[in-house]
Design a protein around this motif. Structure first.
Motif, PDB file in Angstrom:
ATOM      1  N   MET A  34       5.486  24.613  56.889  1.00 33.71           N
ATOM      2  CA  MET A  34       4.054  24.795  57.070  1.00 33.71           C
ATOM      3  C   MET A  34       3.458  25.491  55.860  1.00 33.71           C
ATOM      4  SD  MET A  34       3.497  25.575  61.068  1.00 33.71           S
ATOM      5  CE  MET A  34       1.811  24.983  60.888  1.00 33.71           C
ATOM      6  N   GLY A  35       2.175  25.273  55.671  1.00 30.03           N
ATOM      7  CA  GLY A  35       1.576  25.875  54.501  1.00 30.03           C
ATOM      8  C   GLY A  35       0.066  25.885  54.525  1.00 30.03           C
ATOM      9  N   TRP A  36      -0.483  26.484  53.486  1.00 25.96           N
ATOM     10  CA  TRP A  36      -1.923  26.563  53.274  1.00 25.96           C
ATOM     11  C   TRP A  36      -2.272  25.919  51.946  1.00 25.96           C
ATOM     12  CZ3 TRP A  36      -5.209  28.228  56.972  1.00 25.96           C
ATOM     13  CH2 TRP A  36      -4.677  28.984  58.016  1.00 25.96           C
ATOM     14  N   PHE A  37      -3.307  25.117  51.981  1.00 25.06           N
ATOM     15  CA  PHE A  37      -3.859  24.491  50.787  1.00 25.06           C
ATOM     16  C   PHE A  37      -5.333  24.843  50.706  1.00 25.06           C
ATOM     17  CE2 PHE A  37      -0.640  21.350  49.297  1.00 25.06           C
ATOM     18  CZ  PHE A  37       0.337  21.640  50.229  1.00 25.06           C
ATOM     19  N   ARG A  38      -5.913  24.646  49.535  1.00 27.73           N
ATOM     20  CA  ARG A  38      -7.346  24.891  49.403  1.00 27.73           C
ATOM     21  C   ARG A  38      -7.961  23.849  48.482  1.00 27.73           C
ATOM     22  NH1 ARG A  38      -7.139  30.649  46.058  1.00 27.73           N
ATOM     23  NH2 ARG A  38      -6.411  29.809  44.057  1.00 27.73           N
ATOM     24  N   GLN A  39      -9.262  23.669  48.662  1.00 31.46           N
ATOM     25  CA  GLN A  39      -9.952  22.647  47.888  1.00 31.46           C
ATOM     26  C   GLN A  39     -11.400  23.051  47.667  1.00 31.46           C
ATOM     27  OE1 GLN A  39      -9.994  18.719  49.688  1.00 31.46           O
ATOM     28  NE2 GLN A  39     -10.101  17.741  47.678  1.00 31.46           N
ATOM     29  N   VAL A  40     -11.861  22.857  46.438  1.00 23.98           N
ATOM     30  CA  VAL A  40     -13.276  23.030  46.128  1.00 23.98           C
ATOM     31  C   VAL A  40     -13.849  21.662  45.803  1.00 23.98           C
ATOM     32  CG1 VAL A  40     -12.990  25.388  45.314  1.00 23.98           C
ATOM     33  CG2 VAL A  40     -12.790  23.515  43.691  1.00 23.98           C
ATOM     34  N   PRO A  41     -15.131  21.474  46.012  1.00 18.80           N
ATOM     35  CA  PRO A  41     -15.737  20.154  45.756  1.00 18.80           C
ATOM     36  C   PRO A  41     -15.480  19.688  44.331  1.00 18.80           C
ATOM     37  CG  PRO A  41     -17.256  21.529  46.981  1.00 18.80           C
ATOM     38  CD  PRO A  41     -16.098  22.411  46.589  1.00 18.80           C
ATOM     39  N   GLY A  42     -15.059  18.444  44.202  1.00 15.48           N
ATOM     40  CA  GLY A  42     -14.836  17.855  42.893  1.00 15.48           C
ATOM     41  C   GLY A  42     -13.452  18.099  42.317  1.00 15.48           C
ATOM     42  N   GLU A  46      -5.143  21.911  46.355  1.00 16.46           N
ATOM     43  CA  GLU A  46      -3.996  22.583  45.745  1.00 16.46           C
ATOM     44  C   GLU A  46      -3.260  23.441  46.757  1.00 16.46           C
ATOM     45  OE1 GLU A  46      -4.953  25.375  42.682  1.00 16.46           O
ATOM     46  OE2 GLU A  46      -6.323  26.521  43.932  1.00 16.46           O
ATOM     47  N   GLY A  47      -1.955  23.497  46.602  1.00 10.85           N
ATOM     48  CA  GLY A  47      -1.150  24.319  47.492  1.00 10.85           C
ATOM     49  C   GLY A  47      -1.282  25.789  47.154  1.00 10.85           C
ATOM     50  N   VAL A  48      -1.376  26.597  48.182  1.00 11.98           N
ATOM     51  CA  VAL A  48      -1.515  28.043  48.034  1.00 11.98           C
ATOM     52  C   VAL A  48      -0.218  28.756  48.412  1.00 11.98           C
ATOM     53  CG1 VAL A  48      -2.746  30.082  48.862  1.00 11.98           C
ATOM     54  CG2 VAL A  48      -3.994  27.943  48.468  1.00 11.98           C
ATOM     55  N   ALA A  49       0.327  28.414  49.568  1.00 14.79           N
ATOM     56  CA  ALA A  49       1.534  29.069  50.046  1.00 14.79           C
ATOM     57  C   ALA A  49       2.210  28.180  51.076  1.00 14.79           C
ATOM     58  CB  ALA A  49       1.203  30.424  50.663  1.00 14.79           C
ATOM     59  N   ARG A  55      12.546  29.991  56.565  1.00 15.30           N
ATOM     60  CA  ARG A  55      11.666  31.162  56.394  1.00 15.30           C
ATOM     61  C   ARG A  55      11.555  31.567  54.920  1.00 15.30           C
ATOM     62  NH1 ARG A  55      11.071  29.207  60.483  1.00 15.30           N
ATOM     63  NH2 ARG A  55      11.156  30.115  62.560  1.00 15.30           N
ATOM     64  N   ASN A  56      11.849  30.645  54.026  1.00 20.84           N
ATOM     65  CA  ASN A  56      11.603  30.894  52.605  1.00 20.84           C
ATOM     66  C   ASN A  56      10.123  30.701  52.318  1.00 20.84           C
ATOM     67  OD1 ASN A  56      14.349  31.315  52.025  1.00 20.84           O
ATOM     68  ND2 ASN A  56      14.686  29.118  51.897  1.00 20.84           N
ATOM     69  N   ARG A  57       9.552  31.629  51.576  1.00 18.15           N
ATOM     70  CA  ARG A  57       8.121  31.582  51.256  1.00 18.15           C
ATOM     71  C   ARG A  57       7.943  31.299  49.771  1.00 18.15           C
ATOM     72  NH1 ARG A  57       9.112  35.360  55.119  1.00 18.15           N
ATOM     73  NH2 ARG A  57       7.619  35.574  56.845  1.00 18.15           N
ATOM     74  N   MET A  58       6.976  30.485  49.448  1.00 18.20           N
ATOM     75  CA  MET A  58       6.632  30.199  48.062  1.00 18.20           C
ATOM     76  C   MET A  58       5.125  30.240  47.906  1.00 18.20           C
ATOM     77  SD  MET A  58       9.389  27.165  47.357  1.00 18.20           S
ATOM     78  CE  MET A  58       9.655  26.807  49.102  1.00 18.20           C
ATOM     79  N   THR A  68      -0.192  36.638  51.537  1.00 25.10           N
ATOM     80  CA  THR A  68       1.070  36.639  52.267  1.00 25.10           C
ATOM     81  C   THR A  68       0.994  35.616  53.399  1.00 25.10           C
ATOM     82  OG1 THR A  68       1.417  38.992  51.805  1.00 25.10           O
ATOM     83  CG2 THR A  68       2.727  38.002  53.565  1.00 25.10           C
ATOM     84  N   ILE A  69       1.964  34.705  53.429  1.00 27.33           N
ATOM     85  CA  ILE A  69       2.044  33.727  54.502  1.00 27.33           C
ATOM     86  C   ILE A  69       3.061  34.212  55.526  1.00 27.33           C
ATOM     87  CG2 ILE A  69       3.821  32.337  53.340  1.00 27.33           C
ATOM     88  CD1 ILE A  69       2.460  29.839  54.534  1.00 27.33           C
ATOM     89  N   SER A  70       2.731  34.028  56.800  1.00 28.86           N
ATOM     90  CA  SER A  70       3.643  34.437  57.855  1.00 28.86           C
ATOM     91  C   SER A  70       3.404  33.546  59.072  1.00 28.86           C
ATOM     92  CB  SER A  70       3.435  35.906  58.224  1.00 28.86           C
ATOM     93  OG  SER A  70       2.131  36.118  58.719  1.00 28.86           O
ATOM     94  N   GLN A  71       4.320  33.647  60.025  1.00 28.33           N
ATOM     95  CA  GLN A  71       4.167  32.843  61.235  1.00 28.33           C
ATOM     96  C   GLN A  71       4.687  33.602  62.438  1.00 28.33           C
ATOM     97  OE1 GLN A  71       8.034  30.103  60.000  1.00 28.33           O
ATOM     98  NE2 GLN A  71       6.215  29.121  60.753  1.00 28.33           N
TER      99      GLN A  71
END
Length: 127
Positions: A34-42, A46-49, A55-58, A68-71
């Motif tokens: 699982m992860g978080w991505f973000r995007q701005v218009p145009g 992109e991947g954030v975490a 349970r390896n985090r990048m 910090t990513i957690s679950q």
């Protein structure tokens, strides 16, 4: 049916903090990446975490040391704690889930099968 629902976005001043949440349902939560991505218009998303089934985090280099990513497996919820926010962190943030994930040359990505996405939550950081 896999569902991912984000919450917790908002508007903050630079230096502030936010915690995003992603409520997940419809699959074996602990066996996927699982992860978080973000995007701005145009721009491209992109991947954030990411956090994998071991349970390896990048993290993207741009957020390392600040995010910090957690679950919470019991609650089937993914979190992203964001501290020391900067105006350049302003974006729509998306939760994602897929079979496998990795980071290479500061690019975070999913692979190996279908990737599921939430609807996104807006984060706006003012200077």
């Amino acid at each position: 049916q896999v569902q991912l629902v984000e919450s917790g976005g908002g508007a903050v001043q630079a230096g502030g903090s936010l915690r995003l949440s992603c409520a997940a349902s419809g699959y074996t939560y602990s066996s996927v990446c699982m992860g978080w991505f973000r995007q701005v218009p145009g721009k491209e998303r992109e991947g954030v975490a990411i956090i994998n089934s071991y349970r390896n985090r990048m993290y993207a280099d741009s957020v390392k040391g600040r995010f910090t990513i957690s679950q919470d497996n019991g609650a089937n919820t993914l979190y992203l704690q964001m501290n020391s926010l900067k105006p350049e962190d302003t974006a729509m943030y998306f939760c994602a889930a897929g079979p496998k994930c990795a980071k290479s040359n500061d690019v975070i990505y999913f692979f190996g099968g279908t990737v599921y996405w939430g609807q996104g939550t807006q984060v706006t950081v003012s200077s």
